[in-house]
Design a protein around this motif. Sequence first.
Motif, PDB file in Angstrom:
ATOM      1  N   THR A  69      -2.451  -4.551  -0.865  1.00 15.31           N
ATOM      2  CA  THR A  69      -3.673  -5.354  -0.785  1.00 15.31           C
ATOM      3  C   THR A  69      -4.349  -5.247   0.578  1.00 15.31           C
ATOM      4  N   SER A  70      -3.770  -4.467   1.477  1.00 19.45           N
ATOM      5  CA  SER A  70      -4.331  -4.359   2.824  1.00 19.45           C
ATOM      6  C   SER A  70      -5.705  -3.686   2.798  1.00 19.45           C
ATOM      7  N   PRO A  71      -6.699  -4.263   3.465  1.00 25.59           N
ATOM      8  CA  PRO A  71      -8.028  -3.640   3.510  1.00 25.59           C
ATOM      9  C   PRO A  71      -8.046  -2.345   4.314  1.00 25.59           C
ATOM     10  N   SER A  72      -6.967  -2.078   5.065  1.00 30.44           N
ATOM     11  CA  SER A  72      -6.917  -0.857   5.860  1.00 30.44           C
ATOM     12  C   SER A  72      -6.296   0.312   5.102  1.00 30.44           C
ATOM     13  N   VAL A  73      -6.036   0.144   3.798  1.00 27.64           N
ATOM     14  CA  VAL A  73      -5.425   1.200   2.984  1.00 27.64           C
ATOM     15  C   VAL A  73      -6.387   1.621   1.875  1.00 27.64           C
ATOM     16  N   ASP A  74      -6.621   2.943   1.761  1.00 27.22           N
ATOM     17  CA  ASP A  74      -7.452   3.492   0.695  1.00 27.22           C
ATOM     18  C   ASP A  74      -6.617   4.058  -0.455  1.00 27.22           C
ATOM     19  N   LEU A  75      -5.471   4.630  -0.100  1.00 34.19           N
ATOM     20  CA  LEU A  75      -4.639   5.358  -1.050  1.00 34.19           C
ATOM     21  C   LEU A  75      -3.196   4.892  -0.906  1.00 34.19           C
ATOM     22  N   VAL A  76      -2.565   4.538  -2.029  1.00 31.70           N
ATOM     23  CA  VAL A  76      -1.168   4.099  -2.032  1.00 31.70           C
ATOM     24  C   VAL A  76      -0.316   5.192  -2.664  1.00 31.70           C
ATOM     25  N   VAL A  77       0.759   5.575  -1.961  1.00 26.99           N
ATOM     26  CA  VAL A  77       1.698   6.579  -2.462  1.00 26.99           C
ATOM     27  C   VAL A  77       3.024   5.873  -2.743  1.00 26.99           C
ATOM     28  N   ILE A  78       3.492   5.959  -3.993  1.00 24.50           N
ATOM     29  CA  ILE A  78       4.666   5.211  -4.436  1.00 24.50           C
ATOM     30  C   ILE A  78       5.852   6.158  -4.580  1.00 24.50           C
ATOM     31  N   CYS A  79       6.859   5.969  -3.718  1.00 23.53           N
ATOM     32  CA  CYS A  79       8.051   6.825  -3.699  1.00 23.53           C
ATOM     33  C   CYS A  79       9.311   5.965  -3.650  1.00 23.53           C
ATOM     34  N   THR A  80       9.410   5.010  -4.532  1.00 21.96           N
ATOM     35  CA  THR A  80      10.534   4.077  -4.501  1.00 21.96           C
ATOM     36  C   THR A  80      11.249   4.096  -5.849  1.00 21.96           C
ATOM     37  N   VAL A  81      12.134   3.138  -6.076  1.00 22.43           N
ATOM     38  CA  VAL A  81      12.958   3.149  -7.286  1.00 22.43           C
ATOM     39  C   VAL A  81      12.089   3.095  -8.540  1.00 22.43           C
TER      40      VAL A  81
END
Length: 334
Positions: A71-83
């Motif tokens: 939800t951070s306004p400083s992030v455009d793209l989220v990369v998901i590498c978790t379980v």
Amino acid sequence: MTDASLKSLSALPLRVGLVGTGYAARLRAETLKADPRTFLVAVAGHTPEKTQVFCQTYGATMIESWKTLVTSPSVDLVVICTVNRDHGAIARAALEARKHVIVEYPLALDVAEAEALIALAQCQNCLLHVEHIELLGGVHQALKASLPQIGAVFYARYATIKPELPAPQRWNYHQELFGFPLMGALSRLHRLIDLFGTVSTVNCQTRYQKREPTNPYYIACLCNTQLCFNNGILAEVTYGKGETLWQAERKFEVHGEKGALILDGDQGTLVQAGGRYPIEVGSRRGLFAKDTAMVLDHLTTDSPLYITPAESLYTLKVADAARRSAEEGRTIQV
């Protein structure tokens, strides 16, 4: 992507938030740091100590919770590498926050959840990319290019067996965190579907071994699945790992009317009536970097991607059919 969606992005470099600190996350971080189009701004991991070291290595800020990161306004793209268990929840939160998303397969461990995520991404006009680097690998590319040489295919076999002694108490040996074997290891099915098309029926048998019945971690699993494709091709997939499997195997065989293709490890062979001939097989290295670069090209120039979420979803449906077959002891129509 469209021009309208690109306007929702900040000016380059794209600001990236990464969820995870494991092997895939490290390879993503290295690529993101090397590409001038991206800036890795934040990382959320499983443990603070490991996450802090990861952030120091790659020059990012540690975020205590993935819920805060997405939800951070400083992030455009989220990369998901978790379980695997958490992929769907994180992707949903990121899409609801109007972030573009890269997620390692599987998109979710539940078919209905995966369908809803694809619909949400379309509604939000956001990119949802499910990684399937197996399609980019040298073995798969060599196999695909060589198929015409063996004529009409009637049978394929794909076996990956990894002995591990002792079996690690890691998330990929945990039924809830990893998911059903062919969902967690979705690429074992996806390569066959990419080659041969849609599936009519699935029959699957799965075995787990544990030291203690109450321990959520198993010490070995073995999954054997038979697929009947709508074009008549029969295929067998064997996936296993753990302490009670003693011989490693990574082999892909395709048999046709004019010959066979045998991919054993990184070695390829064409077998025909006239003899055996080597097949040149490209490298398996650099595939996460290639996948990441293709996503960035798509976001910045609208170039096409090599995989769609709908294609990944279809394979997830086949994997779910295998799960139901193993649980119910019967052949499942897809």
